[in-house]
Design an enzyme around this catalytic site. Structure first.
Site, PDB file in Angstrom:
ATOM      1  N   THR A  31       0.916  -1.238  -0.074  1.00  0.00           N
ATOM      2  CA  THR A  31      -0.198   0.169   0.092  1.00  0.00           C
ATOM      3  C   THR A  31       0.923   1.159   0.195  1.00  0.00           C
ATOM      4  OG1 THR A  31      -1.671  -1.368   1.248  1.00  0.00           O
ATOM      5  CG2 THR A  31      -1.694   1.297   1.255  1.00  0.00           C
ATOM      6  N   GLY A  44       3.075  -3.018   8.736  1.00  0.00           N
ATOM      7  CA  GLY A  44       3.124  -3.081  10.145  1.00  0.00           C
ATOM      8  C   GLY A  44       4.772  -3.630  10.384  1.00  0.00           C
ATOM      9  N   GLU A  84      -6.337  -5.706   4.023  1.00  0.00           N
ATOM     10  CA  GLU A  84      -6.340  -7.107   3.406  1.00  0.00           C
ATOM     11  C   GLU A  84      -7.916  -7.096   2.461  1.00  0.00           C
ATOM     12  OE1 GLU A  84      -3.885  -9.188   3.057  1.00  0.00           O
ATOM     13  OE2 GLU A  84      -2.902  -7.842   4.386  1.00  0.00           O
TER      14      GLU A  84
END
Lengths: 676, 676
Positions: free
Chosen positions: B158, B197, B440
């Site tokens: 992303t 993350g 997701e």
């Protein structure tokens, strides 16, 4: 902004294009939304004065602080706001109250109380309660000190084990005639006062709701004014156990507190004695009218409803502007990725929330007028419309808080991952909105109260008694239970919701009657009918919001507005009516004869309403007239430079001020080495 | 707990009474819910080992920390979890993987990653992606180092300006044939990688999704393995701009990061080349099967769906136990205040969530079996059921995340003000659940994909082609569009939902066809039909969950269970079916001929189902088998000492460690004095 900021000084082209293409004058909308040109000017003046020298750098770091630093920052900051607002009042109108304290906790200054105002409750509730409940002498003795901010005071009612049911409160005040004192005690952990805003660290006094006992005889809950900390040292007074209740989802700087009392003695004259009294000899005089106590709650709920409609408007502004500047996922594969505002599913997430906050703001305007009238009536001893006002304020408190919460959540999700960033402010709006579903009357409890009012009204209508104006449709439906022809006109949609509400009221009434006939106690029967009662109450509230929005848009006032503004209000009304009707279709279908073709037509109308509003949504949210500090959102700023602001906010995050975090040297590095 | 703790060592009497009165054996339920006795034993063993020496005092203070301290704490803590889990693996089964890394980020250990696991993505996604996408040589060279935790790696896909639409990613990797290298660039702010993350502070490597360019020719998005920090010093590599994206609503310790690349060169062999290749001479070999890339996403979504059903079960456990120990507001005025579990409106908030999580857990069991079968098929080159699996995994990801979020919110509100306390853990569950609505595969985007699958299936059915099993009902409804008789049986309720889904599919199909016939591009027509497509997709998903729950409860497996367990499962099924049917009544009424009397009967069934479940709800949530550390909630602990735990947590709050806060001396005290 700093000189080396990545944020352009120009407005995002996509956003400018939206503004240039609007079909109406945003300023005219803003005047309408604010309730008039004067109100708009006043709000803007206050904001200009109060925000002009705000310390953006400090504000942007608050959420990174430890809990203790947040609390400290908030106390310091809110005191500065108070000082400044008092200066404004003395400059513009010495002796008046329209700036201070009226604006202290109002929507105009939300941007200055980013994580809450620890003194908000003091000026929204405590001062009012003291004015309402003190004798004039008492108010002069200790009330005015709070008003002047010479001391800080909280309002302690809810207990760890007791909230909704006041008569269940455990805290007690026993009158000791020998010493002419009350002795206050919280006899168990569950009796501890829990939740009062500002009580934890700031207050040296508190109004305390306690069960009055005289000679061991219980007289029910009364209010007492109790010193809990020393004025000079701020140390807790003997017998007082005081502190904060710990971290919560929101209101991070508000130091909600707990309070335990062990044989704390206060003079008899510290019971608030305007309405009920305990005399020197222990004789007790009951309050003449209960309504006088609950009127303060009604007032608070009206303010909450209004605030929630505006909180949703803040969310809608952010969601709409971001949807105008974000481009993603092609629609026509030959063209560049479109503004996400062009995806119909995105429109369905965002536009109904714009319509919702406008409809609720409008309903709350009516409610606040009703409150003022009833307040004047009350001062002249006329309590006739109080039950109706109570019921309506409950309904709007419930709907505005519940739908603002759901709407803000929907808007946040409509902003994708970036809506999850603290810097979007949508998370903060959400925790503020959802708290209002619980405080000042839990929403389900309020719905049940409305349900009871509907049962009474239904019974009254059956006996031919006149009904209050906002429930008069129940009598009409009772007399003419056939809906008649479905035309799909706006009036017809409002009527459909009224029929749905009346029908659910009828169903609840019948269920209740059947249970009573079967010999159940009234309270047990009401509990068993709880689901239908809350459903009826919700539909009743919705019918009111629909009706008042229709009246505003199509009524006499429309003649005072330009045709361009009327057109956009009509489009908002159309979207609102169709969307709410579709969302409540299962209740409506039980009583309104809609065919499958009618339902298909409504779906087309929904999609058409979205398309028609599309060119105007940015100009509408501009007309809500929030400034960037009120929005406090990287996604929603007036200039639309969302990406640059997200980026800028990230660069300023504390851990980005050094290239390698401590944790690498201390933990991660050695661990990974040990694995080689 | 400390010796001077206020928490009793006994179980709350109201809670014990519930356990004693249950109609079935909780342990049998637990075995069923866990998927078998062995699975239950395994989970309990892991938990016993991993939680036995947890530092409660440190854990209870995490939320009070500054952002920086939270991040540091989390890194340190998650490394400790990793160490311990590897020790467990080596003690029990050296060389296996069932403990490490399988359990590292699993539901059993949620209580150990209170504010997130910064290495979770690494073992859930990065290692899997490397295994799937690396050549064996590549995996040996750098993949295995990640698996061994010798280095830390993130998954960067992303971008700040790009998410859903992969082909819109801006990051590019240009092949430089002269040096046999790729040159990576993020050419603008919106091209920055955003959100991965563990990227912000922990990772020295990252998989990077970038547009591959050879000789200026674009070959679409490919994966590259890029070093972003020095291994020894952890300093960012030349050309790398890396940091964290700042505070978010949840996952506070996960250091989600950003990544900017400026002419960063990597060897050609650092493109992940298992499926597509770039050769030394610049020639390009395309991946043979696209499905191989998207299978990893399917797998992740199945896990998310399963996790969300369990997250909701955690919330339901907390809400149910608290509702059993909280007493408030009399029903029968002659009796003491009842457990709030006895208020019917409270039952309607709590019990359907219990049924929801059981229904979803069951549907996910089916999904995970389907995933395993399809995975084996895929390894043998059979991709036939992949589209169906993809569609079903999307549907359950959407429904489980969306309904878990809404359910946790409802449960939190059902706990009143105390649900708003951080120590209740309900706020944390909520931010975890709602994040899954976006990551997701954003839920609306997934619904539109399911919608497309339904359109294809509807068209296939029209042409008489066979349909995949989970959509075969569409063909049946197409052939027999009359619902027939409404009986209200369970089978009939499932059939009603299938008819509603098929009807909405038909409506969407017709709308789409009409738009296509009017000459619109397929993509434009699909966008305009977006609302109906998402509605059809949602109903389709619901029909599946209903169907699979019915099959489980009434199917062959019921013979393996005691009649007492079957009875309680049947009650859950009844509540689930009736409640979901009522909530979707407006869609059902369009195609199923229900009379007003039928609707009244359903309402009675809803109320009856709540009453019947009432004695068993505590035992049911006990059977979910979460320990207190997993629940991590003052309201939900096994002993039911909610008030004492709330009290204890407050006393431990950092600002309660001194009697007077700094802010009084520095700000509030001087300010109030100046007002005298």
């Amino acid at each position: 902004m700093s000189a080396n900021s990545v944020i352009p000084s120009t407005v995002n082209a996509d956003l400018q294009k939206e503004r240039d293409g609007a079909s109406f004058n945003t300023e005219e909308f803003a005047v309408w939304f604010a309730g008039g040109a004067e109100q708009l000017k006043f709000k803007r003046d206050v904001k200009e004065y109060m925000y002009k020298d705000i310390d953006h750098a400090a504000f942007s770091q608050v959420e990174y602080m430890s809990h203790e630093d947040m609390c400290e920052f908030t106390v310091k900051n809110s005191i500065n706001v108070a000082k400044k607002l008092r200066r404004l009042q003395s400059e513009r109108n010495p002796g008046g109250t329209e700036y201070w304290p009226t604006c202290f906790d109002g929507p105009e200054l939300w941007g200055l109380h980013k994580i809450g105002n620890p003194f908000g409750v003091m000026f929204v509730m405590v001062v009012h309660a003291l004015k309402d409940q003190c004798t004039p002498e008492q108010y002069e003795e200790f009330g005015r000190r709070v008003e002047r901010f010479e001391v800080c005071a909280a309002y302690s009612q809810t207990e760890l084990g007791h909230g909704t049911y006041l008569r269940g409160l455990e805290t007690r005040a026993d009158y000791d005639q020998d010493t002419d004192e009350f002795v206050l005690n919280t006899p168990s952990i569950t009796a501890y006062k829990w939740w009062p805003g500002g009580l934890g660290h700031c207050s040296s006094y508190s109004i305390v709701m306690a069960q009055l006992y005289i000679d061991g005889q219980r007289k029910g809950p009364h209010l007492f004014y109790v010193q809990v900390r020393e004025e000079d040292t701020h140390e807790p007074r003997p017998g007082v156990h005081i502190g904060e209740i710990g971290k919560k989802m929101g209101f991070l700087g508000v130091n909600n507190g707990f309070l335990g009392l062990k044989n704390v003695r206060i003079p008899r004259t510290r019971m608030l004695m305007r309405h009920a009294q305990v005399n020197r000899d222990g004789s007790y005089v009951k309050s003449p009218v209960d309504a006088l106590t609950y009127f303060a709650m009604v007032h608070t709920r009206c303010i909450i409803a209004r605030n929630m409609s505006l909180l949703l408007a803040v969310g809608a502004t952010i969601g709409t502007r971001y949807s105008a500047v974000r481009r993603q996922s092609p629609i026509d594969p030959k063209l560049p990725e479109p503004q996400i505002l062009d995806h119909v599913t995105q429109q369905l997430k965002v536009f109904p929330e714009i319509a919702n906050c406008v409809a609720y703001r409008n309903a709350c305007n009516y409610l606040l007028e009703f409150l003022n009238t009833t307040s004047r009536d009350k001062d002249q001893g006329n309590y006739e419309r109080l039950p109706e006002l109570h019921s309506l304020s409950c309904a709007l408190k419930v709907l505005c808080s519940g739908d603002a919460t759901a709407g803000i959540e929907r808007l946040r999700l409509a902003c994708g991952g970036h809506g999850y960033l603290t810097s979007s402010n949508l998370g903060n709006l959400y925790v503020n909105a959802t708290a209002a579903c619980t405080y000042e009357g839990e929403n389900t409890v309020l719905l049940l109260q409305i349900g009871r009012f509907l049962m009474k009204s239904w019974r009254a209508a059956q006996s031919g008694a006149p009904l209050a104006p906002t429930v008069s449709y129940l009598a009409e439906v009772q007399q003419n239970p056939e809906f008649g022809v479905w035309t799909g006109s706006w009036e017809n949609l409002v009527k459909a919701m009224q029929f749905a509400a009346a029908n659910k009221t009828r169903i609840a009434f019948n269920s209740l009657s059947r249970r009573l006939a079967n010999g159940l106690l009234e309270e047990v029967a009401a509990n068993q009918t709880g689901i239908e009662l809350t459903q009826a109450a919700e539909l009743h509230g919705r019918a009111f919001v629909l009706y008042s929005f229709l009246s505003e848009v199509t009524g006499a006032k429309s003649k005072t507005r330009s045709s361009a503004l009327n057109r956009v209000l009509e489009q908002l009304l159309e979207l609102y009516l169709v969307n709410v009707t579709l969302n409540n279709m299962s209740s409506i279908l039980r009583v309104v004869p809609l065919t499958d073709a009618d339902l298909s037509k409504l779906q087309v109308r929904l999609e058409t309403a979205l398309t028609k509003l599309r060119p105007d949504v940015v100009a509408i949210v501009d007309g809500f007239d929030f400034n960037d500090q009120q929005l406090n959102s990287t996604l929603g700023s007036f200039d639309g430079n969302a990406y640059e602001r997200i980026f800028d906010a990230a660069l300023k995050a504390p851990m980005n001020q050094k290239s390698v975090p401590r944790s690498f040297h201390e933990h991660l590095g050695p661990f990974m080495k040990s694995n080689i």
